[in-house]
Design an enzyme around this catalytic site. Structure first.
Site, PDB file in Angstrom:
ATOM      1  N   ASP A  41     -16.695  23.978 -22.701  1.00 38.40           N
ATOM      2  CA  ASP A  41     -17.920  23.181 -22.654  1.00 38.40           C
ATOM      3  C   ASP A  41     -17.626  21.717 -22.339  1.00 38.40           C
ATOM      4  O   ASP A  41     -18.403  20.820 -22.684  1.00 38.40           O
ATOM      5  CB  ASP A  41     -18.671  23.281 -23.989  1.00 38.40           C
ATOM      6  CG  ASP A  41     -17.840  22.790 -25.167  1.00 38.40           C
ATOM      7  OD1 ASP A  41     -16.627  22.549 -24.973  1.00 38.40           O
ATOM      8  OD2 ASP A  41     -18.401  22.640 -26.268  1.00 38.40           O
ATOM      9  N   HIS A 246       4.453  10.074  -3.444  1.00 37.97           N
ATOM     10  CA  HIS A 246       3.340  10.301  -4.371  1.00 37.97           C
ATOM     11  C   HIS A 246       3.794  11.046  -5.628  1.00 37.97           C
ATOM     12  O   HIS A 246       3.058  11.873  -6.179  1.00 37.97           O
ATOM     13  CB  HIS A 246       2.205  11.055  -3.674  1.00 37.97           C
ATOM     14  CG  HIS A 246       1.409  10.195  -2.752  1.00 37.97           C
ATOM     15  ND1 HIS A 246       0.506  10.693  -1.847  1.00 37.97           N
ATOM     16  CD2 HIS A 246       1.392   8.850  -2.582  1.00 37.97           C
ATOM     17  CE1 HIS A 246      -0.040   9.712  -1.162  1.00 37.97           C
ATOM     18  NE2 HIS A 246       0.480   8.577  -1.587  1.00 37.97           N
ATOM     19  N   ASP A 263       3.888   2.277  -9.264  1.00 32.37           N
ATOM     20  CA  ASP A 263       2.746   2.107  -8.364  1.00 32.37           C
ATOM     21  C   ASP A 263       1.514   2.442  -9.184  1.00 32.37           C
ATOM     22  O   ASP A 263       1.261   3.607  -9.514  1.00 32.37           O
ATOM     23  CB  ASP A 263       2.890   3.036  -7.150  1.00 32.37           C
ATOM     24  CG  ASP A 263       1.887   2.711  -6.049  1.00 32.37           C
ATOM     25  OD1 ASP A 263       0.797   2.199  -6.357  1.00 32.37           O
ATOM     26  OD2 ASP A 263       2.197   2.990  -4.867  1.00 32.37           O
ATOM     27  N   ASP A 274      -4.202  -2.350  -7.067  1.00 33.55           N
ATOM     28  CA  ASP A 274      -3.159  -1.435  -6.603  1.00 33.55           C
ATOM     29  C   ASP A 274      -1.861  -2.227  -6.458  1.00 33.55           C
ATOM     30  O   ASP A 274      -1.684  -2.962  -5.482  1.00 33.55           O
ATOM     31  CB  ASP A 274      -3.581  -0.816  -5.268  1.00 33.55           C
ATOM     32  CG  ASP A 274      -2.638   0.283  -4.797  1.00 33.55           C
ATOM     33  OD1 ASP A 274      -1.629   0.535  -5.474  1.00 33.55           O
ATOM     34  OD2 ASP A 274      -2.909   0.870  -3.730  1.00 33.55           O
ATOM     35  N   HIS A 354       5.494   5.511   5.717  1.00 29.99           N
ATOM     36  CA  HIS A 354       4.066   5.398   5.353  1.00 29.99           C
ATOM     37  C   HIS A 354       3.480   4.112   5.931  1.00 29.99           C
ATOM     38  O   HIS A 354       4.188   3.275   6.500  1.00 29.99           O
ATOM     39  CB  HIS A 354       3.883   5.457   3.831  1.00 29.99           C
ATOM     40  CG  HIS A 354       4.555   4.351   3.073  1.00 29.99           C
ATOM     41  ND1 HIS A 354       4.075   3.064   3.044  1.00 29.99           N
ATOM     42  CD2 HIS A 354       5.672   4.360   2.286  1.00 29.99           C
ATOM     43  CE1 HIS A 354       4.851   2.323   2.270  1.00 29.99           C
ATOM     44  NE2 HIS A 354       5.837   3.072   1.817  1.00 29.99           N
ATOM     45  N   HIS A 358      -3.797  -0.564   3.130  1.00 29.76           N
ATOM     46  CA  HIS A 358      -5.102   0.081   3.265  1.00 29.76           C
ATOM     47  C   HIS A 358      -6.162  -0.818   2.643  1.00 29.76           C
ATOM     48  O   HIS A 358      -5.869  -1.707   1.838  1.00 29.76           O
ATOM     49  CB  HIS A 358      -5.104   1.459   2.580  1.00 29.76           C
ATOM     50  CG  HIS A 358      -4.667   1.431   1.143  1.00 29.76           C
ATOM     51  ND1 HIS A 358      -5.489   1.043   0.108  1.00 29.76           N
ATOM     52  CD2 HIS A 358      -3.469   1.736   0.559  1.00 29.76           C
ATOM     53  CE1 HIS A 358      -4.834   1.110  -1.041  1.00 29.76           C
ATOM     54  NE2 HIS A 358      -3.601   1.521  -0.792  1.00 29.76           N
ATOM     55  N   HIS A 365      -8.575   3.582  -2.052  1.00 26.06           N
ATOM     56  CA  HIS A 365      -8.537   3.702  -0.604  1.00 26.06           C
ATOM     57  C   HIS A 365      -9.984   3.533  -0.141  1.00 26.06           C
ATOM     58  O   HIS A 365     -10.743   4.491  -0.032  1.00 26.06           O
ATOM     59  CB  HIS A 365      -7.971   5.053  -0.162  1.00 26.06           C
ATOM     60  CG  HIS A 365      -6.510   5.197  -0.438  1.00 26.06           C
ATOM     61  ND1 HIS A 365      -5.917   6.393  -0.760  1.00 26.06           N
ATOM     62  CD2 HIS A 365      -5.506   4.288  -0.445  1.00 26.06           C
ATOM     63  CE1 HIS A 365      -4.621   6.222  -0.954  1.00 26.06           C
ATOM     64  NE2 HIS A 365      -4.352   4.941  -0.773  1.00 26.06           N
ATOM     65  N   GLU A 383       2.080  -3.209   1.317  1.00 27.05           N
ATOM     66  CA  GLU A 383       3.007  -2.405   0.524  1.00 27.05           C
ATOM     67  C   GLU A 383       4.168  -1.838   1.343  1.00 27.05           C
ATOM     68  O   GLU A 383       4.288  -0.620   1.499  1.00 27.05           O
ATOM     69  CB  GLU A 383       2.257  -1.274  -0.186  1.00 27.05           C
ATOM     70  CG  GLU A 383       1.321  -0.454   0.703  1.00 27.05           C
ATOM     71  CD  GLU A 383       0.624   0.642  -0.080  1.00 27.05           C
ATOM     72  OE1 GLU A 383       1.299   1.445  -0.746  1.00 27.05           O
ATOM     73  OE2 GLU A 383      -0.626   0.679  -0.016  1.00 27.05           O
ATOM     74  N   TYR A 387      13.202   3.591   1.668  1.00 28.44           N
ATOM     75  CA  TYR A 387      13.550   4.749   0.846  1.00 28.44           C
ATOM     76  C   TYR A 387      14.826   5.380   1.421  1.00 28.44           C
ATOM     77  O   TYR A 387      14.805   5.913   2.533  1.00 28.44           O
ATOM     78  CB  TYR A 387      12.399   5.750   0.836  1.00 28.44           C
ATOM     79  CG  TYR A 387      11.067   5.081   0.524  1.00 28.44           C
ATOM     80  CD1 TYR A 387      10.660   4.889  -0.784  1.00 28.44           C
ATOM     81  CD2 TYR A 387      10.257   4.606   1.563  1.00 28.44           C
ATOM     82  CE1 TYR A 387       9.459   4.243  -1.066  1.00 28.44           C
ATOM     83  CE2 TYR A 387       9.062   3.967   1.289  1.00 28.44           C
ATOM     84  CZ  TYR A 387       8.670   3.778  -0.038  1.00 28.44           C
ATOM     85  OH  TYR A 387       7.494   3.133  -0.297  1.00 28.44           O
ATOM     86  N   ARG A 396       9.617  -0.122  -3.293  1.00 31.28           N
ATOM     87  CA  ARG A 396       8.307  -0.484  -2.736  1.00 31.28           C
ATOM     88  C   ARG A 396       7.770  -1.677  -3.529  1.00 31.28           C
ATOM     89  O   ARG A 396       7.870  -1.708  -4.758  1.00 31.28           O
ATOM     90  CB  ARG A 396       7.333   0.698  -2.797  1.00 31.28           C
ATOM     91  CG  ARG A 396       5.975   0.389  -2.196  1.00 31.28           C
ATOM     92  CD  ARG A 396       5.159   1.641  -1.872  1.00 31.28           C
ATOM     93  NE  ARG A 396       4.778   2.435  -3.016  1.00 31.28           N
ATOM     94  CZ  ARG A 396       5.265   3.640  -3.294  1.00 31.28           C
ATOM     95  NH1 ARG A 396       6.209   4.166  -2.515  1.00 31.28           N
ATOM     96  NH2 ARG A 396       4.854   4.313  -4.350  1.00 31.28           N
ATOM     97  N   GLU A 398       4.200  -4.217  -3.636  1.00 31.81           N
ATOM     98  CA  GLU A 398       2.809  -4.206  -3.133  1.00 31.81           C
ATOM     99  C   GLU A 398       1.959  -5.232  -3.856  1.00 31.81           C
ATOM    100  O   GLU A 398       1.967  -5.311  -5.086  1.00 31.81           O
ATOM    101  CB  GLU A 398       2.222  -2.816  -3.327  1.00 31.81           C
ATOM    102  CG  GLU A 398       0.753  -2.686  -2.973  1.00 31.81           C
ATOM    103  CD  GLU A 398       0.225  -1.303  -3.268  1.00 31.81           C
ATOM    104  OE1 GLU A 398      -0.840  -0.949  -2.736  1.00 31.81           O
ATOM    105  OE2 GLU A 398       0.880  -0.557  -4.039  1.00 31.81           O
TER     106      GLU A 398
END
Length: 428
Positions: A41, A246, A263, A274, A354, A358, A365, A383, A387, A396, A398
């Protein structure tokens, strides 16, 4: 309400801007998000539809906005609907908006219970030809779940086949792209809370702590500052996981000598932050870690300087990739021969795969495409990263940056970023 709401004049202004772009003899329908079932529920924590919030400021389920700017009755040109409460509902689930409260938050004079929606909509549809329907238009998003917007659109197409239907998303997207002062202020609060959480983490991290314990430190600070929590699933990646873009399991033990890539970002008043930072778990970068970290930091600073009105994400990212390429050469990861023989896949792609940034706003995003032209009011993440999987080393960094007519404003300029500063704060 945990956060300080924006003045209703902001939402009045947004609706006025939207109706100017609507066709004559038209009506727009904007729904709140569904309450999504979780198990038994239970439902997942509710998060408002960003478009409805942008136009009303209402942060509650079961709300609908109708905009009918050419209705002969002024009181019917914008009508807001909310769920009718009773004593039992309040006892079990707590307070819901009254008609008066919904009006005060949104600046909409005509507010009705949801029970009146069908009759009111029918009245409007007899007077218009065009119906603007809303839905999630993100090119990055696909789902098998049929949303409230889609269910409503299917119903309306069946019941009113002689009407013309238009997409509302392009009109709202054009408004949401470029942030107003009230939005920038909310995003600055989200960035400040994110920075405080990072400082908290710097005091906490050491060999032996678990990644999810680090996540808990972030969450504690966000909730303490009146944020709704994280604006997206946080990444707390140690060791080899720093090379997983990710990664979000956040379940490993932080080992001495490894890096920890963070991140994460707070959500304040539905506006997102972010941030990415990469720190040494034992408080001291190795020479190689420091070499890679400083390379990424140089790219970030140069990338911010490249941001200006008239650019697009595509054109800007292309310039940033040249910066990365030069740093990779300096790090001994690629050379001139690799670049000359790279073919369709750039040589840098092995170590940087990457985008450089953004749009960010009500969604982490946010609305906009890679070809959308930057204008004053654009807020974008910057960012860059490197790697090196064979070394188990990923970095990284950002920040969130506002583009203005006179340059850029780094909304995260006060958050520790220099390697020396990070080491000093961790030592203390």
């Amino acid at each position: 309400m945990r956060y300080q709401p924006i003045s209703p004049e902001f939402y009045v202004r947004n609706r006025a801007r939207l109706v100017k772009s609507m066709k004559p003899n038209s009506v727009a329908v904007i729904h709140s998000n569904d309450e999504m079932p979780r198990s038994a529920d239970q439902t997942f924590t509710f998060r408002q539809n960003s478009d409805l919030f942008y136009l009303t400021g209402l942060d509650q389920e079961k709300c609908i906005l109708l905009l009918c700017p050419y209705h002969p009755l002024e009181s019917m040109r914008e009508v807001l609907f909310t769920v009718k409460t009773n004593e039992s509902m309040v006892t079990w689930f707590g307070h819901k908006y009254t008609l008066e409260q919904a009006s005060l938050l949104s600046g909409i004079k005509t507010v009705k219970w949801l029970d009146d929606f069908e009759l009111t909509l029918r009245d409007m549809l007899t007077r218009v030809q065009t119906v603007y329907l809303n839905q999630n238009d993100s090119s990055r998003f696909t789902t098998e779940v049929i949303s409230r917007d889609i269910r409503f659109a299917q119903k309306l197409h069946q019941e009113y086949p002689a009407h013309s239907f238009e997409r509302l998303a392009p009109l709202i997207t054009e408004l949401r792209l470029y942030k107003q002062p009230e939005e920038i202020a909310q995003m600055q609060k989200a960035c400040n809370a994110t920075g405080d959480a990072f400082r908290r983490v710097l005091k906490f991290v050491k060999p032996g702590v678990k990644e999810y314990e680090v996540e808990a430190e972030m969450t504690h600070e966000f909730i303490r500052q009146g944020c709704s929590g994280h604006s997206y699933l946080p990444i707390v990646a140690s060791g080899k996981s720093t090379c997983i873009l990710h990664y979000c399991e956040n379940d490993r033990v932080c080992q001495n000598g490894d890096l920890l890539l963070l991140d994460f970002g707070a959500e304040y008043g539905l506006y997102a932050a972010d941030l990415s930072r990469t720190i040494p778990i034992n408080g001291k970068f190795t020479p190689r870690q420091r070499q890679v970290y400083d390379a990424v930091l140089r790219v970030l600073r140069a990338a911010i300087k490249l941001l200006k009105p008239g650019e697009t994400i595509d054109s800007w990212h292309k310039q940033c990739c040249k910066l990365i390429e030069n740093e990779l050469v300096g790090l001994g990861l690629i050379n001139g021969t690799d670049i000359r023989n790279q073919g369709d896949t750039p040589a840098y792609f092995k170590y940087y795969m990457h985008g450089t940034g953004h749009f960010i706003g009500l969604d982490v995003h946010d609305v906009g495409t890679r070809q959308t032209i930057f204008k004053p009011g654009t807020i974008i993440t910057v960012e860059p990263g490197i790697y090196i999987a064979e070394e188990g080393l990923g970095v990284r960094i950002e920040n969130n940056v506002l583009i203005t007519e006179n340059g850029t404003v780094d909304l995260m300029e006060n958050i520790p970023i220099e390697a020396d500063e990070i080491e000093r704060l961790m030592a203390n």
